[in-house]
Design a protein around this motif. Structure first.
Motif, PDB file in Angstrom:
ATOM      1  N   ASP A  60      88.040   7.646  15.179  1.00 52.69           N
ATOM      2  CA  ASP A  60      86.591   7.691  15.084  1.00 52.69           C
ATOM      3  C   ASP A  60      86.115   9.063  15.544  1.00 52.69           C
ATOM      4  OD1 ASP A  60      86.422   7.857  17.883  1.00 52.69           O
ATOM      5  OD2 ASP A  60      86.296   5.684  18.110  1.00 52.69           O
ATOM      6  N   CYS A  61      84.826   9.296  15.473  1.00 54.20           N
ATOM      7  CA  CYS A  61      84.306  10.649  15.713  1.00 54.20           C
ATOM      8  C   CYS A  61      84.282  11.026  17.179  1.00 54.20           C
ATOM      9  CB  CYS A  61      82.914  10.793  15.112  1.00 54.20           C
ATOM     10  SG  CYS A  61      83.000  11.157  13.342  1.00 54.20           S
ATOM     11  N   ASN A  62      84.697  10.168  18.060  1.00 52.75           N
ATOM     12  CA  ASN A  62      84.869  10.555  19.462  1.00 52.75           C
ATOM     13  C   ASN A  62      86.320  10.843  19.781  1.00 52.75           C
ATOM     14  OD1 ASN A  62      82.170  10.397  20.349  1.00 52.75           O
ATOM     15  ND2 ASN A  62      82.304   8.156  20.331  1.00 52.75           N
ATOM     16  N   ASP A 116      80.763  13.670  20.658  1.00 56.53           N
ATOM     17  CA  ASP A 116      80.962  14.541  21.821  1.00 56.53           C
ATOM     18  C   ASP A 116      81.868  15.715  21.437  1.00 56.53           C
ATOM     19  OD1 ASP A 116      80.908  15.510  24.386  1.00 56.53           O
ATOM     20  OD2 ASP A 116      82.529  14.219  25.093  1.00 56.53           O
ATOM     21  N   MET A 117      81.403  16.517  20.487  1.00 54.92           N
ATOM     22  CA  MET A 117      82.186  17.658  20.037  1.00 54.92           C
ATOM     23  C   MET A 117      81.419  18.970  20.188  1.00 54.92           C
ATOM     24  SD  MET A 117      84.023  16.137  16.606  1.00 54.92           S
ATOM     25  CE  MET A 117      84.867  17.688  16.339  1.00 54.92           C
ATOM     26  N   TRP A 118      80.321  18.933  20.933  1.00 58.98           N
ATOM     27  CA  TRP A 118      79.494  20.130  21.086  1.00 58.98           C
ATOM     28  C   TRP A 118      80.276  21.282  21.692  1.00 58.98           C
ATOM     29  CZ3 TRP A 118      79.090  22.203  25.903  1.00 58.98           C
ATOM     30  CH2 TRP A 118      79.441  21.376  26.979  1.00 58.98           C
ATOM     31  N   ASP A 119      81.237  20.945  22.590  1.00 58.32           N
ATOM     32  CA  ASP A 119      81.976  21.999  23.265  1.00 58.32           C
ATOM     33  C   ASP A 119      82.863  22.784  22.297  1.00 58.32           C
ATOM     34  OD1 ASP A 119      83.548  19.771  22.856  1.00 58.32           O
ATOM     35  OD2 ASP A 119      83.998  19.430  24.974  1.00 58.32           O
ATOM     36  N   LEU A 120      83.534  22.075  21.384  1.00 56.85           N
ATOM     37  CA  LEU A 120      84.381  22.756  20.404  1.00 56.85           C
ATOM     38  C   LEU A 120      83.548  23.625  19.461  1.00 56.85           C
ATOM     39  CD1 LEU A 120      87.193  20.313  19.198  1.00 56.85           C
ATOM     40  CD2 LEU A 120      87.456  22.626  20.079  1.00 56.85           C
ATOM     41  N   PHE A 121      82.420  23.088  19.009  1.00 55.15           N
ATOM     42  CA  PHE A 121      81.561  23.860  18.116  1.00 55.15           C
ATOM     43  C   PHE A 121      80.975  25.077  18.834  1.00 55.15           C
ATOM     44  CE2 PHE A 121      81.025  19.733  15.673  1.00 55.15           C
ATOM     45  CZ  PHE A 121      81.801  20.160  14.605  1.00 55.15           C
ATOM     46  N   LEU A 122      80.677  24.934  20.128  1.00 50.90           N
ATOM     47  CA  LEU A 122      80.146  26.066  20.886  1.00 50.90           C
ATOM     48  C   LEU A 122      81.206  27.145  21.068  1.00 50.90           C
ATOM     49  CD1 LEU A 122      77.848  27.380  22.379  1.00 50.90           C
ATOM     50  CD2 LEU A 122      78.429  26.040  24.421  1.00 50.90           C
ATOM     51  N   VAL A 123      82.448  26.735  21.333  1.00 52.09           N
ATOM     52  CA  VAL A 123      83.545  27.705  21.422  1.00 52.09           C
ATOM     53  C   VAL A 123      83.701  28.437  20.092  1.00 52.09           C
ATOM     54  CG1 VAL A 123      86.051  27.937  21.638  1.00 52.09           C
ATOM     55  CG2 VAL A 123      84.806  26.516  23.255  1.00 52.09           C
ATOM     56  N   ARG A 124      83.634  27.695  19.003  1.00 52.23           N
ATOM     57  CA  ARG A 124      83.730  28.318  17.674  1.00 52.23           C
ATOM     58  C   ARG A 124      82.615  29.345  17.477  1.00 52.23           C
ATOM     59  NH1 ARG A 124      85.294  27.481  12.205  1.00 52.23           N
ATOM     60  NH2 ARG A 124      86.535  25.618  12.651  1.00 52.23           N
ATOM     61  N   LEU A 125      81.383  28.987  17.856  1.00 54.73           N
ATOM     62  CA  LEU A 125      80.248  29.893  17.677  1.00 54.73           C
ATOM     63  C   LEU A 125      80.397  31.151  18.518  1.00 54.73           C
ATOM     64  CD1 LEU A 125      77.442  30.527  16.547  1.00 54.73           C
ATOM     65  CD2 LEU A 125      76.466  29.216  18.451  1.00 54.73           C
ATOM     66  N   LEU A 126      80.737  30.983  19.787  1.00 54.73           N
ATOM     67  CA  LEU A 126      80.879  32.137  20.674  1.00 54.73           C
ATOM     68  C   LEU A 126      81.957  33.090  20.186  1.00 54.73           C
ATOM     69  CD1 LEU A 126      80.597  30.344  24.149  1.00 54.73           C
ATOM     70  CD2 LEU A 126      78.906  31.886  23.133  1.00 54.73           C
ATOM     71  N   MET A 127      83.094  32.552  19.789  1.00 52.68           N
ATOM     72  CA  MET A 127      84.192  33.403  19.334  1.00 52.68           C
ATOM     73  C   MET A 127      83.894  34.021  17.972  1.00 52.68           C
ATOM     74  SD  MET A 127      86.144  33.569  21.811  1.00 52.68           S
ATOM     75  CE  MET A 127      87.362  34.605  20.974  1.00 52.68           C
ATOM     76  N   ARG A 150      89.885  15.399  17.028  1.00 51.84           N
ATOM     77  CA  ARG A 150      88.862  14.652  17.764  1.00 51.84           C
ATOM     78  C   ARG A 150      87.886  13.942  16.839  1.00 51.84           C
ATOM     79  NH1 ARG A 150      86.331  18.453  22.209  1.00 51.84           N
ATOM     80  NH2 ARG A 150      85.021  16.594  22.426  1.00 51.84           N
ATOM     81  N   GLY A 151      87.657  14.500  15.663  1.00 48.74           N
ATOM     82  CA  GLY A 151      86.682  13.894  14.772  1.00 48.74           C
ATOM     83  C   GLY A 151      87.273  12.887  13.822  1.00 48.74           C
ATOM     84  N   GLY A 152      88.566  13.026  13.514  1.00 47.17           N
ATOM     85  CA  GLY A 152      89.200  12.088  12.594  1.00 47.17           C
ATOM     86  C   GLY A 152      89.276  12.643  11.193  1.00 47.17           C
ATOM     87  N   GLY A 166      86.186  16.511   5.601  1.00 51.99           N
ATOM     88  CA  GLY A 166      85.267  17.362   4.853  1.00 51.99           C
ATOM     89  C   GLY A 166      84.009  17.662   5.643  1.00 51.99           C
ATOM     90  N   THR A 167      83.454  16.636   6.287  1.00 54.30           N
ATOM     91  CA  THR A 167      82.258  16.823   7.101  1.00 54.30           C
ATOM     92  C   THR A 167      82.541  17.748   8.279  1.00 54.30           C
ATOM     93  OG1 THR A 167      81.623  14.551   6.534  1.00 54.30           O
ATOM     94  CG2 THR A 167      80.428  15.603   8.332  1.00 54.30           C
TER      95      THR A 167
END
Length: 410
Positions: free
Chosen positions: A178-180, A223-234, A341-343, A348-349
């Motif tokens: 699942d998405c968590n 609860d994936m904001w942290d991974l997306f934030l790491v992606r954005l910063l890098m 983490r998202g499955g 695709g999403t």
């Protein structure tokens, strides 16, 4: 083939620098909003039909670009390309469907290497064609032909041999998540259902839109904001490294544009080759993607710092060598962790959302680069160091929670 030629073509149509900048940002803005939607749509209707649609509409866009003799037609040509040129993202999602989790980093690394080769050869071919009369239009029509050829290859692939996961997309791993990031029930590998893709494609438009919206909401609320934030910063940090590279080489080391071009080509070639290192490095880490992402992020931030403070061009050459490797590994790690983490049933999403986050970086990086260049030629990479260190700090805080979640699943 086309990207290096666009600014010259817009200028030849009579556009000034401001108008050219606005036209250039149109594509990025369209990609920002369409990446997640198209990626989620590929989860709903299947990879084959979404990939065919994206390839054929992109071919139409490049055909219009080859016919563009005015600013209005140029803008019209960029709209379908900006909205539907997501073939790489859908291919990544398809690969995540077809391979096991343990094989995914290796396969993604090889795929990124193949993509990098395209970015090396494309400008060479486009530059050669441009030297002839009507070269831009020839390049645009050549791109359109390549997209049509790719669509033909997609149509001929043996899709009937794929299998479908619990949500209907092709997939061959043993568990759906699942998405968590929590494992759900195990699923056997059923044979493909004849006509299943057609039935999903022929769903009413409102039902497809509802499914797309539901998947995007699920990812957005996970609860994936942290991974997306790491992606954005890098992403911003890496773009700042490259943003004024040619100008900085000229101002800091009096390097000619020709020598700077050689240095950029060298880095691009290493970036392509480093894709083949992802598999062996992942095995070396025992498939601990959290540790590998942390170490690659630390290495990237260190290399940006060494570039910003380099006293000679030889140190720049050294940093470029390892920078191409660390960024290639880091991108693969982030994508793999997002899928973990998202499955993969929403791959695709997830990949589309990751591309949207990167597109935000493409919008912000030029602005930040321009502001920091007012201070110093070393301003952009210096800011990049700070953003990369922020990503390192975030990983230090969040990785223990990720490891704890993984231990519970095991």
């Amino acid at each position: 083939m086309i990207i290096p030629l666009l600014s010259h073509h817009v200028k030849s149509l009579g556009a000034g620098p401001t108008v050219a900048g606005i036209l250039g940002s149109t594509y990025g803005i369209l990609q920002l909003f369409s990446s997640t939607i198209v990626g989620s749509w590929s989860d709903v209707v299947g990879r084959r039909y979404s990939l065919l649609t994206c390839l054929l509409i992109s071919a139409l866009g490049y055909t219009l670009l080859g016919l563009s003799s005015s600013i209005g037609l140029f803008v019209l040509a960029r709209i379908p390309v900006g909205m539907f040129k997501h073939s790489l993202s859908i291919c990544r999602a398809l690969l995540s469907d077809l391979v096991s989790e343990s094989e995914r980093p290796l396969v993604m690394g090889h795929f990124n290497a193949a993509s990098s080769v395209g970015f090396i050869l494309g400008p060479v071919v486009g530059g050669y064609l441009t030297e002839h009369d009507g070269g831009f239009y020839t390049s645009a029509f050549t791109c359109a032909a390549i997209f049509v050829l790719n669509a033909g290859l997609v149509w001929m692939l043996p899709w009937s041999d794929t299998i479908f996961n619990c949500n209907g997309t092709s997939h061959n791993s043993k568990a759906c998540l699942d998405c968590n990031g929590h494992a759900s029930s195990l699923h056997p590998k059923p044979a493909a259902v004849p006509g299943e893709g057609n039935r999903r494609l022929l769903q009413p438009a409102w039902r497809q839109l509802s499914s797309v919206g539901s998947r995007i909401h699920t990812v957005a609320s996970s609860d994936m904001w942290d991974l997306f934030l790491v992606r954005l910063l890098m992403a911003i940090a890496i773009m700042l490294y490259y943003s004024n590279f040619s100008l900085a080489m000229e101002e800091r080391f009096s390097l000619t544009p020709k020598m700077t071009g050689y240095l950029i080509s060298y880095s691009s070639l290493l970036g392509a080759l480093s894709g083949f290192l992802v598999g062996p490095v992942t095995k070396l880490y025992g498939k601990n993607m959290h540790a590998l992402l942390f170490h690659s992020t630390v290495l990237t931030s260190t290399l940006i710092f060494l570039y910003a403070t380099a006293p000679s061009v030889w140190q720049v050459l050294l940093t470029s060598t390892f920078f191409a490797i660390s960024t290639s590994i880091g991108r693969t790690c982030v994508t793999d962790l997002e899928l973990q983490r998202g499955g993969v049933q929403s791959s695709g999403t997830l990949i589309g959302a990751g591309q949207s986050v990167t597109a935000v970086g493409r919008v912000l990086a030029p602005l930040l680069s321009g502001l920091t260049q007012e201070v110093s030629p070393c301003g952009p990479p210096s800011l990049g160091v700070l953003l990369a260190l922020a990503a390192v700090g975030l990983l230090l805080i969040r990785i223990p929670a990720w490891e704890g979640r993984r231990t519970k699943q095991e």
